[in-house]
Design an enzyme around this catalytic site. Structure first.
Site, PDB file in Angstrom:
ATOM      1  N   HIS A  63       1.166  -1.274   0.003  1.00  0.00           N
ATOM      2  CA  HIS A  63       0.114  -0.156  -0.120  1.00  0.00           C
ATOM      3  C   HIS A  63       0.844   1.193  -0.030  1.00  0.00           C
ATOM      4  O   HIS A  63       2.149   1.201   0.274  1.00  0.00           O
ATOM      5  CB  HIS A  63      -0.878  -0.173   1.230  1.00  0.00           C
ATOM      6  CG  HIS A  63      -0.249   0.001   2.609  1.00  0.00           C
ATOM      7  ND1 HIS A  63       0.725  -0.684   2.959  1.00  0.00           N
ATOM      8  CD2 HIS A  63      -0.713   1.029   3.502  1.00  0.00           C
ATOM      9  CE1 HIS A  63       0.830  -0.502   4.171  1.00  0.00           C
ATOM     10  NE2 HIS A  63       0.245   0.674   4.722  1.00  0.00           N
ATOM     11  N   ASP A  67       5.796   4.345   4.823  1.00  0.00           N
ATOM     12  CA  ASP A  67       6.635   3.505   5.415  1.00  0.00           C
ATOM     13  C   ASP A  67       6.910   1.919   4.733  1.00  0.00           C
ATOM     14  O   ASP A  67       7.453   1.019   5.065  1.00  0.00           O
ATOM     15  CB  ASP A  67       6.359   3.017   7.084  1.00  0.00           C
ATOM     16  CG  ASP A  67       4.721   2.638   7.152  1.00  0.00           C
ATOM     17  OD1 ASP A  67       4.102   3.200   6.422  1.00  0.00           O
ATOM     18  OD2 ASP A  67       4.755   1.758   8.264  1.00  0.00           O
ATOM     19  N   HIS A  68       5.854   1.910   3.850  1.00  0.00           N
ATOM     20  CA  HIS A  68       6.130   0.576   2.631  1.00  0.00           C
ATOM     21  C   HIS A  68       6.599   1.080   1.254  1.00  0.00           C
ATOM     22  O   HIS A  68       6.901   0.017   0.673  1.00  0.00           O
ATOM     23  CB  HIS A  68       4.643   0.232   2.653  1.00  0.00           C
ATOM     24  CG  HIS A  68       4.178  -0.447   4.180  1.00  0.00           C
ATOM     25  ND1 HIS A  68       4.157  -1.523   4.659  1.00  0.00           N
ATOM     26  CD2 HIS A  68       3.874   0.120   5.211  1.00  0.00           C
ATOM     27  CE1 HIS A  68       3.929  -1.720   5.840  1.00  0.00           C
ATOM     28  NE2 HIS A  68       3.388  -0.589   6.243  1.00  0.00           N
ATOM     29  N   HIS A 143      -7.264  -1.832   5.837  1.00  0.00           N
ATOM     30  CA  HIS A 143      -6.399  -0.674   6.326  1.00  0.00           C
ATOM     31  C   HIS A 143      -7.278   0.423   6.063  1.00  0.00           C
ATOM     32  O   HIS A 143      -8.069   0.592   5.324  1.00  0.00           O
ATOM     33  CB  HIS A 143      -5.131  -0.841   5.843  1.00  0.00           C
ATOM     34  CG  HIS A 143      -3.917  -0.214   6.474  1.00  0.00           C
ATOM     35  ND1 HIS A 143      -3.985  -0.022   7.655  1.00  0.00           N
ATOM     36  CD2 HIS A 143      -2.718   0.560   5.852  1.00  0.00           C
ATOM     37  CE1 HIS A 143      -2.981   0.471   7.975  1.00  0.00           C
ATOM     38  NE2 HIS A 143      -2.255   0.994   7.109  1.00  0.00           N
ATOM     39  N   HIS A 271       6.285  -4.571  12.740  1.00  0.00           N
ATOM     40  CA  HIS A 271       5.552  -3.569  12.640  1.00  0.00           C
ATOM     41  C   HIS A 271       4.970  -3.120  13.884  1.00  0.00           C
ATOM     42  O   HIS A 271       3.934  -2.500  13.899  1.00  0.00           O
ATOM     43  CB  HIS A 271       4.376  -3.687  11.570  1.00  0.00           C
ATOM     44  CG  HIS A 271       4.034  -2.528  10.825  1.00  0.00           C
ATOM     45  ND1 HIS A 271       2.957  -1.824  11.466  1.00  0.00           N
ATOM     46  CD2 HIS A 271       4.364  -1.924   9.692  1.00  0.00           C
ATOM     47  CE1 HIS A 271       2.743  -0.701  10.620  1.00  0.00           C
ATOM     48  NE2 HIS A 271       3.651  -0.804   9.627  1.00  0.00           N
TER      49      HIS A 271
HETATM   50 ZN    ZN Z   1      -0.330   1.659   6.336  1.00  0.00          ZN
HETATM   51 ZN    ZN Z   2       2.825   0.426   7.824  1.00  0.00          ZN
END
Ligand code: ZN
Ligand code: ZN
Length: 307
Positions: A63, A67-68, A143, A271
């Site tokens: 996504h 942070d990804h 999410h 995470h």
């Molecule tokens: Zn996220």
């Molecule tokens: Zn994340």
């Protein structure tokens, strides 16, 4: 048996700490490497893990929270500087192509290689990549924004031939592939030799599921059922459950519950929110253990075998 393992490059959450890098993992099967997520600093972690950037041909982005994927343009840029010419395949939500193109355009960079984008949606699980040994499908998660996990599943493994039996029954060479696929052998005189006389049963196909980020979502259970190793995000401890719900993340007990219901072989967690330190690790394990026994906290630059 082919090598099948996952190396954790980063296992932190949104805010970086001096101990944790944001999310990135490298799946290694036989001589192939697949990158899952590409948080800031992923290329440095790849260097530390001694993986050549040029060996990566497929990148899966769960996504578009930074942070990804904030490390992706850096990795692409380095691939370019290193002289990559082979196509790169990026599987990501639809905005990914535009985000990368804006950055390349602003720096007048014309890549020497082509990027093929697969646009991911989150409606149903779908097969998005298939090569000689591996199938990758999406795991639609829950999410704040569109998010997918990824299921890496080894393709069915052929049966193993018993060389001395093939010789004894004078099986011609061109029949061997059919026999490894499960066929019986019919001799010229009409006699049928059953397949289990000629072959050993195949090993079970192995699988790895990556699920980050997500609220507790039981809908994913049929997709990941019987997975050998499950990575499930575990951002909070139980007492922060209202916050987990509000931010669409999971607690330790919820991750354990998914692993239990999916009959996973092993659960990997990570995470963790930046509010937690190493002294909280035992609490994470204890809360997962309320539901599921075989759990490990992912360590960066550690490799876990899928078995
Ligand atoms: Zn996220
Ligand atoms: Zn994340």
């Amino acid at each position: 048996m082919e090598k099948f393992e996952v190396t954790i490059l980063g296992s932190g959450s949104a805010l970086p700490t001096i101990y944790k890098r944001p999310t990135s993992q490298l799946v290694h099967y036989s001589n192939k490497y697949y990158l899952i997520d590409c948080g800031e600093g992923t290329q440095v972690q790849l260097r530390k893990a001694k993986i050549s950037f040029l060996k990566i041909n497929h990148i899966f982005i769960s996504h578009l929270h930074g942070d990804h994927y904030f490390g992706l343009i850096g990795l692409i840029s380095s691939m370019h500087l290193l002289g990559r010419v082979a196509d790169l395949n990026i599987h990501a939500p639809k905005e990914m192509e535009e985000i990368i193109n804006v950055q390349l355009h602003a720096s007048y960079t014309k890549l020497r290689f082509k990027i093929n984008y697969t646009v991911l949606e989150s409606k149903e699980s779908e097969l998005i990549m298939e090569d000689k040994n591996m199938q990758v499908s999406t795991i639609p998660l829950k999410h704040k924004i569109l998010t997918n996990g990824f299921l890496f599943k080894e393709k069915p493994i052929p049966r193993k031939a018993k060389a001395e039996k093939l010789k004894f029954h004078e099986v011609p060479h061109y029949e061997i592939q059919n026999i490894k696929a499960g066929a019986d052998f019919v001799k010229p005189n009409g006699e049928v030799i059953a397949n289990n006389i000629l072959t050993f049963p195949p090993e079970d196909s192995r699988s790895y599921a990556f699920c980050s980020d997500t609220a507790f979502r039981e809908k994913i259970i049929p997709i990941i059922e019987n997975v050998n190793v499950l990575y499930h995000e575990t951002t909070f401890l139980n007492k922060e459950q209202p916050l987990a719900k509000k931010t669409f993340h999971s607690t330790a007990q919820q991750s354990g519950s998914i692993a239990k219901k999916a009959k996973a072989g092993k659960l990997l967690i990570g995470h963790f929110s930046a509010r937690y330190e190493e002294k909280h690790h035992l609490e994470f394990i204890n809360e997962v253990n309320l539901e599921f026994e075989n759990v490990e906290i992912t360590k960066e630059l550690s490799t876990y075998i899928i078995e």
